[in-house]
Design a protein around this motif. Structure first.
Motif, PDB file in Angstrom:
ATOM      1  N   MET A 232      24.178  -4.362   0.583  1.00  0.00           N
ATOM      2  CA  MET A 232      23.194  -3.211   0.391  1.00  0.00           C
ATOM      3  C   MET A 232      23.589  -2.014   1.150  1.00  0.00           C
ATOM      4  O   MET A 232      22.636  -1.957   2.287  1.00  0.00           O
ATOM      5  N   GLN A 233      24.755  -1.662   1.267  1.00  0.00           N
ATOM      6  CA  GLN A 233      25.151  -0.610   1.871  1.00  0.00           C
ATOM      7  C   GLN A 233      25.428   0.645   1.156  1.00  0.00           C
ATOM      8  O   GLN A 233      26.006   0.396   0.097  1.00  0.00           O
ATOM      9  N   TRP A 234      25.770   1.792   1.965  1.00  0.00           N
ATOM     10  CA  TRP A 234      26.175   3.177   1.202  1.00  0.00           C
ATOM     11  C   TRP A 234      26.887   3.643   2.370  1.00  0.00           C
ATOM     12  O   TRP A 234      27.051   3.250   3.360  1.00  0.00           O
ATOM     13  N   ARG A 235      27.903   4.590   2.115  1.00  0.00           N
ATOM     14  CA  ARG A 235      28.916   5.452   2.866  1.00  0.00           C
ATOM     15  C   ARG A 235      28.149   6.910   3.097  1.00  0.00           C
ATOM     16  O   ARG A 235      28.175   7.514   2.292  1.00  0.00           O
ATOM     17  N   GLU A 236      28.074   6.987   4.320  1.00  0.00           N
ATOM     18  CA  GLU A 236      27.723   8.441   4.748  1.00  0.00           C
ATOM     19  C   GLU A 236      29.043   9.168   5.057  1.00  0.00           C
ATOM     20  O   GLU A 236      29.764   8.568   5.935  1.00  0.00           O
ATOM     21  N   VAL A 237      29.484  10.414   4.504  1.00  0.00           N
ATOM     22  CA  VAL A 237      30.703  11.179   4.683  1.00  0.00           C
ATOM     23  C   VAL A 237      29.930  12.410   5.441  1.00  0.00           C
ATOM     24  O   VAL A 237      29.422  13.224   4.685  1.00  0.00           O
ATOM     25  N   ALA A 238      30.504  12.808   6.443  1.00  0.00           N
ATOM     26  CA  ALA A 238      30.134  13.891   7.238  1.00  0.00           C
ATOM     27  C   ALA A 238      31.459  14.709   7.513  1.00  0.00           C
ATOM     28  O   ALA A 238      32.191  14.107   8.215  1.00  0.00           O
ATOM     29  N   ILE A 239      31.666  15.990   7.106  1.00  0.00           N
ATOM     30  CA  ILE A 239      32.553  16.892   7.325  1.00  0.00           C
ATOM     31  C   ILE A 239      32.382  17.996   8.177  1.00  0.00           C
ATOM     32  O   ILE A 239      31.610  18.553   8.287  1.00  0.00           O
ATOM     33  N   PHE A 240      33.227  17.843   9.358  1.00  0.00           N
ATOM     34  CA  PHE A 240      33.138  18.714  10.450  1.00  0.00           C
ATOM     35  C   PHE A 240      34.145  19.522  10.497  1.00  0.00           C
ATOM     36  O   PHE A 240      35.302  19.484   9.776  1.00  0.00           O
ATOM     37  N   ALA A 241      34.208  20.609  11.531  1.00  0.00           N
ATOM     38  CA  ALA A 241      35.347  21.465  11.408  1.00  0.00           C
ATOM     39  C   ALA A 241      36.772  20.748  11.802  1.00  0.00           C
ATOM     40  O   ALA A 241      37.737  21.321  11.104  1.00  0.00           O
ATOM     41  N   CYS A 242      36.933  19.601  12.543  1.00  0.00           N
ATOM     42  CA  CYS A 242      38.093  19.157  12.431  1.00  0.00           C
ATOM     43  C   CYS A 242      38.252  17.603  12.463  1.00  0.00           C
ATOM     44  O   CYS A 242      39.042  16.830  13.025  1.00  0.00           O
ATOM     45  N   GLU A 243      37.274  17.214  11.812  1.00  0.00           N
ATOM     46  CA  GLU A 243      37.226  15.765  11.666  1.00  0.00           C
ATOM     47  C   GLU A 243      36.284  15.280  10.499  1.00  0.00           C
ATOM     48  O   GLU A 243      35.264  16.117  10.044  1.00  0.00           O
ATOM     49  N   ILE A 244      36.313  14.213  10.010  1.00  0.00           N
ATOM     50  CA  ILE A 244      35.526  13.691   8.746  1.00  0.00           C
ATOM     51  C   ILE A 244      35.145  12.197   9.257  1.00  0.00           C
ATOM     52  O   ILE A 244      35.952  11.368   9.931  1.00  0.00           O
ATOM     53  N   HIS A 245      33.828  12.247   9.466  1.00  0.00           N
ATOM     54  CA  HIS A 245      33.183  11.103   9.811  1.00  0.00           C
ATOM     55  C   HIS A 245      32.668  10.218   8.638  1.00  0.00           C
ATOM     56  O   HIS A 245      31.942  10.857   7.784  1.00  0.00           O
ATOM     57  N   LEU A 246      33.069   8.991   8.684  1.00  0.00           N
ATOM     58  CA  LEU A 246      32.484   7.804   7.729  1.00  0.00           C
ATOM     59  C   LEU A 246      31.642   7.010   8.319  1.00  0.00           C
ATOM     60  O   LEU A 246      32.297   6.165   9.110  1.00  0.00           O
ATOM     61  N   SER A 247      30.729   6.720   7.907  1.00  0.00           N
ATOM     62  CA  SER A 247      29.648   5.504   8.580  1.00  0.00           C
ATOM     63  C   SER A 247      29.070   4.829   7.640  1.00  0.00           C
ATOM     64  O   SER A 247      28.353   5.367   6.506  1.00  0.00           O
ATOM     65  N   THR A 248      29.146   3.510   7.719  1.00  0.00           N
ATOM     66  CA  THR A 248      28.345   2.421   6.849  1.00  0.00           C
ATOM     67  C   THR A 248      26.851   2.626   7.108  1.00  0.00           C
ATOM     68  O   THR A 248      26.757   2.461   8.382  1.00  0.00           O
ATOM     69  N   ARG A 249      26.098   2.776   6.292  1.00  0.00           N
ATOM     70  CA  ARG A 249      24.484   2.604   6.413  1.00  0.00           C
ATOM     71  C   ARG A 249      24.018   1.575   5.392  1.00  0.00           C
ATOM     72  O   ARG A 249      24.385   1.423   4.263  1.00  0.00           O
ATOM     73  N   SER A 250      23.095   1.050   5.864  1.00  0.00           N
ATOM     74  CA  SER A 250      22.374  -0.157   5.079  1.00  0.00           C
ATOM     75  C   SER A 250      20.936   0.549   4.555  1.00  0.00           C
ATOM     76  O   SER A 250      20.605   1.562   5.299  1.00  0.00           O
ATOM     77  N   ILE A 251      20.615  -0.034   3.389  1.00  0.00           N
ATOM     78  CA  ILE A 251      19.389   0.606   2.786  1.00  0.00           C
ATOM     79  C   ILE A 251      18.292  -0.161   3.268  1.00  0.00           C
ATOM     80  O   ILE A 251      16.949   0.475   2.835  1.00  0.00           O
ATOM     81  N   ASP A 252      18.098  -1.214   3.925  1.00  0.00           N
ATOM     82  CA  ASP A 252      17.065  -1.917   4.516  1.00  0.00           C
ATOM     83  C   ASP A 252      16.222  -2.166   3.815  1.00  0.00           C
ATOM     84  O   ASP A 252      14.913  -2.080   3.906  1.00  0.00           O
ATOM     85  N   PRO A 253      16.160  -3.075   2.762  1.00  0.00           N
ATOM     86  CA  PRO A 253      15.307  -3.700   1.946  1.00  0.00           C
ATOM     87  C   PRO A 253      14.809  -4.693   2.557  1.00  0.00           C
ATOM     88  O   PRO A 253      15.269  -5.171   3.593  1.00  0.00           O
ATOM     89  N   PRO A 254      13.718  -5.257   2.155  1.00  0.00           N
ATOM     90  CA  PRO A 254      12.923  -6.522   2.590  1.00  0.00           C
ATOM     91  C   PRO A 254      13.951  -7.559   2.819  1.00  0.00           C
ATOM     92  O   PRO A 254      14.858  -7.792   1.957  1.00  0.00           O
ATOM     93  N   THR A 255      14.004  -8.528   3.758  1.00  0.00           N
ATOM     94  CA  THR A 255      14.665  -9.423   4.028  1.00  0.00           C
ATOM     95  C   THR A 255      15.119 -10.269   2.809  1.00  0.00           C
ATOM     96  O   THR A 255      16.079 -10.876   2.566  1.00  0.00           O
TER      97      THR A 255
END
Length: 192
Positions: free
Chosen positions: A131-154
């Motif tokens: 239950m994850q998604w990918r955050e993609v952030a584009i900056f002047a000289c870099e692309i950052h990809l971070s895995t994020r959880s949607i944090d549903p109930p356990t």
């Protein structure tokens, strides 16, 4: 009338996002594989030529995989999980040094591999474990990809985790640490 192509190019701030249609030329999805048709390949080449001339950097988005993760996971099915003419697509991409990233889904697993200097990143699913998604952030000289959880109930996470009974599959979906926090340098190409 004629149906317009379902592949697109988006332009913003020196970037060109190319959305490919991996069902191009397929009349029915019988086994999950993808295909990039002749007209779309010609369009892709024109977009890559135009973006190079305009000094734009490129991010590709395509559902099925183009490049084999290394090492090859045993669970991947070359016939079902990939674009069937990926060799042709990869050969075309190998001619361009401004393609910075290729994003994929389909296998619902976090992975990272590189081919022809291009990072190929697949992402887990938000609708099933982990239950994850990918955050993609584009900056002047870099692309950052971070895995994020949607944090549903356990309980929801556990139910989803138990649904996939293939040995080791849930760990594969989470992926290695290197595939979950990625930074790609992009300025070196602009300065050529």
């Amino acid at each position: 009338g004629r149906v317009p192509p379902s592949y697109r190019a988006l332009h913003a701030h020196g970037w060109r996002l190319l959305l490919l249609d991996a069902t191009d030329g397929l009349s029915a999805d019988v086994d999950g594989h993808g295909h990039i048709g002749r007209a779309q390949l010609e369009w892709l080449q024109a977009e890559l030529d135009e973006s190079a001339a305009a000094k734009e950097q490129v991010i590709l988005v395509v559902h099925q995989l183009l490049a084999m993760p290394n090492p090859q996971p045993a669970w991947l099915d070359v016939r079902e999980d990939f674009v069937d003419n990926r060799g042709e697509v990869l050969s075309l991409l190998s001619n361009y040094d401004h393609v910075r990233l290729s994003l994929h889904g389909h296998v619902h697993a976090n992975s990272l591999t590189t081919a022809h200097g291009i990072p190929f990143v697949s992402t887990a699913a938000a609708a099933e474990f982990p239950m994850q998604w990918r955050e993609v952030a584009i900056f002047a000289c870099e692309i950052h990809l971070s895995t994020r959880s949607i944090d549903p109930p356990t309980a929801v996470v556990e139910k989803s985790r138990r649904r996939d009974t293939r040995a080791g599959r849930n760990e594969i979906k989470i992926g290695p640490a290197i595939a979950n926090s990625i930074i790609i340098s992009t300025c070196d190409w602009k300065n050529r």
